[in-house]
Enzyme design. Sequence first.
Site, PDB file in Angstrom:
ATOM      1  N   ASP A   1      66.413 -69.916 -14.454  1.00  0.00           N
ATOM      2  CA  ASP A   1      67.432 -70.756 -15.088  1.00  0.00           C
ATOM      3  C   ASP A   1      68.109 -71.804 -14.206  1.00  0.00           C
ATOM      4  O   ASP A   1      68.748 -72.702 -14.737  1.00  0.00           O
ATOM      5  CB  ASP A   1      68.495 -69.855 -15.744  1.00  0.00           C
ATOM      6  CG  ASP A   1      69.096 -70.499 -16.994  1.00  0.00           C
ATOM      7  OD1 ASP A   1      68.506 -71.473 -17.501  1.00  0.00           O
ATOM      8  OD2 ASP A   1      70.150 -70.044 -17.457  1.00  0.00           O
TER       9      ASP A   1
ATOM     10  N   HIS B   1      74.372 -69.913 -11.319  1.00  0.00           N
ATOM     11  CA  HIS B   1      73.907 -71.238 -11.755  1.00  0.00           C
ATOM     12  C   HIS B   1      74.772 -71.839 -12.865  1.00  0.00           C
ATOM     13  O   HIS B   1      74.542 -72.974 -13.280  1.00  0.00           O
ATOM     14  CB  HIS B   1      72.434 -71.187 -12.173  1.00  0.00           C
ATOM     15  CG  HIS B   1      72.143 -70.189 -13.249  1.00  0.00           C
ATOM     16  ND1 HIS B   1      71.880 -68.870 -12.972  1.00  0.00           N
ATOM     17  CD2 HIS B   1      72.086 -70.310 -14.590  1.00  0.00           C
ATOM     18  CE1 HIS B   1      71.675 -68.224 -14.116  1.00  0.00           C
ATOM     19  NE2 HIS B   1      71.804 -69.073 -15.112  1.00  0.00           N
TER      20      HIS B   1
END
Length: 968
Positions: free
Chosen positions: A105, A374
Amino acid sequence: ESMHAYAANVYTTVIEELVKGKQRKFIAVEQEFFRLWWDMVATDTQKQQVHRLLEEGRLEFVIGGQVMHDEAVTLIDDQILQLTEGHGFLYETFGFRPQFSWHVDPFGASATTPTLFALAGFNAHLISRIDYDLKADMQKSKKLQFVWQGSPSLSERQEMFTHVMDQYSYCTPSHLPFSNRSGFFWNGFATFPDPPKDGVYPDMSLPVTDANLHLYAETMVANIKERAAWFQTGEVLWPWGCDKQFFNASVQYSNMDLLVDYINKHSAEFGVTVQYATVSDYFQAVYSRNLTWEIRDSQDFLPYSTEPFQAWTGFYTSRSTLKGIARRASSLLYAGESFFTQYVWKHPEGSICKYKALKQLQSLRWAVSEVQHHDGITGTESPKVKDMYMNNLIYGMINVKKLMASIIFDINNVKRNGEVYSSVYTKGSGKPDVDQYVVVYNPLAWNITTFVTVSVSSEAMSVYDELGHSVPAQVQSSVESQSTYDLYILVAISGLSYRKYSIKPLDGKQSAFIGSSIKYKRRDLTGADQQSQQLFPVVNSCYQIVFDQNTNLMHSITERETNQTVQFTQEFLEYHVNGDTKKGPISDNYLFAPNASAVPVSKAVGLEVMSGNLMTEIRQYFYSNVTSQDYIYAVYTRLYSVPEGYDGKLLCHRIEQEYSVGPLELNREAVLRTSTNLNTGQLLYTDNNGYQMQKRPFKAYVNNTVARNYYPMVQTACIEDDATRLMLLAERPHGVSSQGNGQVEVMLHRRLWNNLQWNLNNNLTLNDSSVVRPVIWLILGTKAATNTLYRTSGLALEHRPVVMFGALSGDKPKLPRRLQQNSVHDLPVTLPPNLHLQTLSIPGWRYSSNHAEQVRSILMGKQKQGDADFSRVLLRIRHLYEVGEDPVLSQPVMVDLKSLLQGLGSVVAVEERSLTGTWDVNTLERWKWKTAQYPGKGFFNSTETSKDFTVTVHPKEIRTFFVYFQVQ
């Protein structure tokens, strides 16, 4: 909230379902959620089941860090920290060591990551988000898998087999051709903040029934076969799941079981067999095919675009305040760890409770690890989640500051000559009537000469060291407020040591230099006569900076050693961006989509020069027009002069700039553009995670060229021509680009609002009305000269000295001499300039470093007992240079660990470990994948380890050790 809404239910229901069906498997990534479940929710029975499932290989932890960290804007130190934090927990609790990654991701992939994972003992790496057009090409030519040599210097020794997910990425395709309902997501989607009372979630997929079983199976098989065509082996990794899934694992597995069984019963007809698998099952199957793989060099996959107008380059700057705090927290943690480690070993008789101290450090370890997510430091979270990150960071920072202050207090709180430290605190009070002292700790393993700033309430001040000698200092009116003054104190401190300075109201003797101010008339840029220039220089022994009084802007910089002059101008510009999806591409937390070139913002500039013997500060204020009351931008440029007798090499060679940016208007992105006459051919260099440099040639695209030429600068960026290089060093990440020959622009701030439905649903607006105050150091010179300066300077900016304040009371406030003056305990920890002390800490883990012993104690249920272990010290040393980068600094260095650490005590044993500490390097064997360059398949064995406490550290190596001292 996430735990309550779905995350706890994932672990509770998945464990229950895995126990029911021997064929079922599951992979789990982020330890933060798992640890919260383990500590707060899991029953003893569930804990036993987890142990058993791990042994059977049916539950598998992949990556195993606290989070799945971002790759673009994180610093390597913090990546290592968060990985170590998760791995320590897994090894201590289960004796489990992850060997595969699942970096599906993060928005783009850095070349540092495969190196990091190789050093941690991984066998294969998996990524997904890379440029859409590049992925399409790789897919067509079956090149989604390769052996990545992420580090040019470590090359094949730390190479990593890498798998890029195909165009479907990590979520199951949910389209069913035979129904208007979705497929494969039988538990639907999680709801916030509470799960639905009736257990019916939105968008639950069409259940598998006898009637649709064949059609469902056909849909799944068709997708599997489509993917098979893009890979070289007959195994297809088919990810089943997505974000926030499996909170009701029972409905998931019961439907999937039917499909798996049906396809396998009809495998002759379908030409496919299906099995539940973990990441290691998949890579094991591919590895055993024994194919020869292509090698990829150290080029990364940044930036990342998903469509022609979707360049994910906005997040390099989003939430700049959070990015800055995250880095300050990381740097404070680094200082706190080595400070506490020294205290434990140098002062065994100390009165501080070590368990409490460890908890204080752990609170900051957790917060710094967590924000590397993230959707954390990236600035791509909702305001509420951003506040959580900030609160956790600030709480951890307060804890560590308290710990450091109490250590100072404890070491010095001895009545001698009638004086006592009445308090130690972390904020200056600025009271002139009491004598203040400051304690300044240098967390780097080098001698540092620099300035620290203290806020004081009057100009008449004197500064003395421990021996009562006068210390060079300069005081001047503060940038921040009308009523206070900034006192700059010149400090020279050896590695991992602290010094004490007392600040007294003037007592007739030597006083600090008082900076004098000259204010220049505000200049109207629109009417400025371009022809006539009124130049005036500001000089130290390294540079001459020339300003033009006609515009109040910088004009040129001369590097005095080579007498090289570079034309040098700086201006603030703003990209105007669109927030209405009906009108075209939008900018948001992730994306940067400028609708035209950047526009200069200020029509008038004010200038003030503060000059003194030690420092000149040039204050430039940028106004929207000549009559504006308030400035929107400011730059404070500082040039330092170092008196005789001090090593001023780093200090003299840096031009320090601090910016004040904001509040911006809505849908504006602010950049500082620096234009020079260097003939750079628009080639830019930026760093990957503060670890290595990447070459960034300017690329022309059909669409969105400006945004697609933005890159992350985590710590360093530079432009150069044949003779001269300009380096920028940063204390927080920024987007950076070269949009013209000789130019470099840094995005400093963003303020956005848009009506994209997905962003509105998740409150993902970036209506950030803050003022940000980033700092950038500039270094100008020949390539050879900047090479010797930029690595140590970047770390000196990252790890500025920690300043603590206190007040003295007693009859004669005389500072005590340093304790045990000139004893062996006063020996500083000093490394050569090409080596960095990456880590010196007491982790507190209770695991045995002998693997067989650790596994045995877990089997016997002993791993819960016992307190934290303070005897094991974690040491990491990093070589800062690449092979061939510098004739001297790129050489391997021999280090004697016993003498390096003699100030802490007598080293009795050293064990070399993998990066996160869980493997003995002598027993770590990583898979060797076949390449044309190395046709043999097999195992990697690690580097040569230490004999008799000496180690040779080669370029770019990060070496990790457990060190044990003689107990006193």
